[in-house]
Scaffold this motif. Structure first.
Motif, PDB file in Angstrom:
ATOM      1  N   VAL A 160       3.909   2.387  10.378  1.00 10.06           N
ATOM      2  CA  VAL A 160       4.798   1.235  10.369  1.00 10.06           C
ATOM      3  C   VAL A 160       5.119   0.890   8.922  1.00 10.06           C
ATOM      4  O   VAL A 160       4.211   0.747   8.095  1.00 10.06           O
ATOM      5  N   TYR A 161       6.380   0.784   8.629  1.00  7.79           N
ATOM      6  CA  TYR A 161       6.803   0.456   7.268  1.00  7.79           C
ATOM      7  C   TYR A 161       7.065  -1.036   7.182  1.00  7.79           C
ATOM      8  O   TYR A 161       7.833  -1.586   7.951  1.00  7.79           O
ATOM      9  N   ARG A 162       6.432  -1.687   6.242  1.00  7.46           N
ATOM     10  CA  ARG A 162       6.667  -3.110   6.005  1.00  7.46           C
ATOM     11  C   ARG A 162       7.539  -3.242   4.759  1.00  7.46           C
ATOM     12  O   ARG A 162       7.179  -2.758   3.694  1.00  7.46           O
ATOM     13  N   PRO A 181       8.873  -4.743   1.568  1.00 11.73           N
ATOM     14  CA  PRO A 181       8.260  -5.650   0.572  1.00 11.73           C
ATOM     15  C   PRO A 181       9.240  -6.760   0.173  1.00 11.73           C
ATOM     16  O   PRO A 181       9.850  -6.720  -0.895  1.00 11.73           O
TER      17      PRO A 181
END
Length: 175
Positions: A3-5, A7
């Motif tokens: 999962v990419y959060r 920034p």
């Protein structure tokens, strides 16, 4: 599953905040209280063309990407680059038609550039999408139609250059 959060805080501090500060300084230096910008829908564009021709010109100027949108719909919008290009084009054209500079710069049309640049990027993204469809046999007819629209756009650009940069600008071309 990875999962990419995004920034968000880093984005705000490193890109959004400096860009906003630079924009504020540029606006202050450019306008310096003498003028600014106003909400004046179609005021600038109606100065250089008849208002009834705005929408037909818009459709004809983006006929190629619009044809891809009609023919490929959902598949086209799954391409993030094309979706971003359509979003940029919509926003750029929208505020280019709605905003104007006040004072002596009113009819310079500086807000219109964003829509034109976004249209160029829309063409690039749409052409990239079309090229990626070449190996697929089941889209051949639709692809040919899109290629024809792209070719017609190219030819109309050549005609525009002929009219603008030679001694052949007939008056009836301007409307």
């Amino acid at each position: 599953m990875i999962v990419y959060r995004f920034p968000l805080r880093r984005f705000i501090l490193s890109i959004f905040l400096p860009a906003t500060l630079i924009l504020v300084v540029m606006v202050a230096a450019t306008y310096g209280g003498n003028s600014g910008f106003v909400v004046a829908p179609f005021k600038v564009i109606s100065h250089s063309t008849m208002l009834w021709t705005v929408y037909p010109k818009l459709v004809l100027s983006i006929l190629f990407p619009l044809s891809l949108l009609v023919m490929f719909g959902r598949e086209l919008l799954t391409d993030r680059l094309v979706t971003l290009a359509w979003l940029m084009f919509s926003i750029g054209t929208g505020y280019g038609w709605i905003l104007a500079e006040s004072g002596g710069r009113m009819f310079d049309g500086n807000w219109l550039w964003s829509g034109q640049i976004a249209a160029f990027l829309l063409f690039i993204a749409s052409t990239r999408f079309l090229i990626r469809l070449i190996p697929r046999i089941n889209t051949a007819k639709r692809c040919k139609i899109a290629w024809i629209f792209l070719f017609l756009h190219f030819v109309s650009g050549l005609i525009w250059y002929l009219v603008q940069y030679t001694d052949y600008p007939p008056a009836y071309w301007q409307f």
